[in-house]
Scaffold this motif. Structure first.
Motif, PDB file in Angstrom:
ATOM      1  N   HIS A  10     -27.639  -7.001   1.194  1.00  0.00           N
ATOM      2  CA  HIS A  10     -27.529  -7.398   2.597  1.00  0.00           C
ATOM      3  C   HIS A  10     -26.079  -7.467   3.068  1.00  0.00           C
ATOM      4  O   HIS A  10     -25.823  -7.358   4.265  1.00  0.00           O
ATOM      5  N   ALA A  15     -26.551  -3.741   8.639  1.00  0.00           N
ATOM      6  CA  ALA A  15     -27.435  -3.212   9.693  1.00  0.00           C
ATOM      7  C   ALA A  15     -28.846  -3.011   9.146  1.00  0.00           C
ATOM      8  O   ALA A  15     -29.837  -3.311   9.818  1.00  0.00           O
ATOM      9  N   GLY A  16     -28.950  -2.522   7.921  1.00  0.00           N
ATOM     10  CA  GLY A  16     -30.257  -2.365   7.290  1.00  0.00           C
ATOM     11  C   GLY A  16     -30.915  -3.717   7.055  1.00  0.00           C
ATOM     12  O   GLY A  16     -32.118  -3.883   7.282  1.00  0.00           O
ATOM     13  N   LYS A  18     -30.368  -6.431   8.774  1.00  0.00           N
ATOM     14  CA  LYS A  18     -30.764  -6.957  10.083  1.00  0.00           C
ATOM     15  C   LYS A  18     -32.100  -6.353  10.526  1.00  0.00           C
ATOM     16  O   LYS A  18     -32.971  -7.055  11.035  1.00  0.00           O
ATOM     17  N   ALA A  19     -32.254  -5.059  10.304  1.00  0.00           N
ATOM     18  CA  ALA A  19     -33.507  -4.399  10.682  1.00  0.00           C
ATOM     19  C   ALA A  19     -34.685  -4.953   9.876  1.00  0.00           C
ATOM     20  O   ALA A  19     -35.744  -5.261  10.435  1.00  0.00           O
ATOM     21  N   LEU A  20     -34.482  -5.095   8.579  1.00  0.00           N
ATOM     22  CA  LEU A  20     -35.562  -5.606   7.728  1.00  0.00           C
ATOM     23  C   LEU A  20     -35.883  -7.055   8.060  1.00  0.00           C
ATOM     24  O   LEU A  20     -37.052  -7.442   8.127  1.00  0.00           O
ATOM     25  N   GLY A  22     -35.587  -8.309  10.894  1.00  0.00           N
ATOM     26  CA  GLY A  22     -36.304  -8.253  12.165  1.00  0.00           C
ATOM     27  C   GLY A  22     -37.809  -8.135  11.954  1.00  0.00           C
ATOM     28  O   GLY A  22     -38.597  -8.780  12.652  1.00  0.00           O
ATOM     29  N   VAL A  23     -38.206  -7.350  10.973  1.00  0.00           N
ATOM     30  CA  VAL A  23     -39.633  -7.232  10.642  1.00  0.00           C
ATOM     31  C   VAL A  23     -40.140  -8.569  10.099  1.00  0.00           C
ATOM     32  O   VAL A  23     -41.232  -9.026  10.449  1.00  0.00           O
TER      33      VAL A  23
END
Length: 151
Positions: A10, A15-16, A18-20, A22-23
């Motif tokens: 992390h 950014a990755g 943050k996206a994960l 978000g899910v």
């Protein structure tokens, strides 16, 4: 297993992450699924995938709402059906089916059982919950995220 220090995924790919996350946020606050059921599924998926960090984390989450006897029997939930509601058993079965999709191919029988226990939106949300935890496990286990528990 070695004691080799692994990357902090992390921090390397924020950014990755943050996206994960978000899910994960959607799973926890954008669905109508009970949080206990979500943590139950998170734990079962993590047990299958062998992610120590996630097993530790979600066991602790479940112990806030579920008796310890139920938590330690989750790996053998089929043998103690009286411990879990029909809906929880359907969620556990679907979690195993989806997590092992390369072997199970998401069978029609398990899909029908999950669809009988959950409405369309809840079934999709449950599957998103399962997919999210599988993604976290595929980062947590290889990068050996530490556990909070100390020996």
């Amino acid at each position: 297993m070695t004691d080799m220090k692994r990357l902090s995924w992390h921090e390397v790919a924020p950014a990755g992450a943050k996206a994960l996350f978000g899910v994960h946020h959607y799973a926890m606050s954008g669905t109508d699924l009970p949080h206990e059921l979500i943590h139950l599924v998170f734990l079962r998926v993590s047990q299958i995938n062998g992610c120590a960090h996630c097993i530790d984390l979600h066991s602790r989450d479940l112990l806030r709402t579920m008796p310890i006897e139920k938590v330690w029997l989750i790996p053998v939930w089929r043998e103690v059906p009286y411990f879990f509601s029909d809906q929880y058993r359907a969620a556990l079965a679907w979690a195993e089916e989806v997590t092992n999709v390369s072997e199970t191919h998401a069978s029609d029988a398990e899909y029908a059982a999950a669809a009988a226990a959950f409405g369309p939106k809840d079934l999709v949300d449950l599957t998103i919950v399962i997919a999210a935890m599988n993604a976290f496990n595929r980062l947590g286990a290889p990068f050996r995220l530490p556990v909070a528990a100390k020996p």
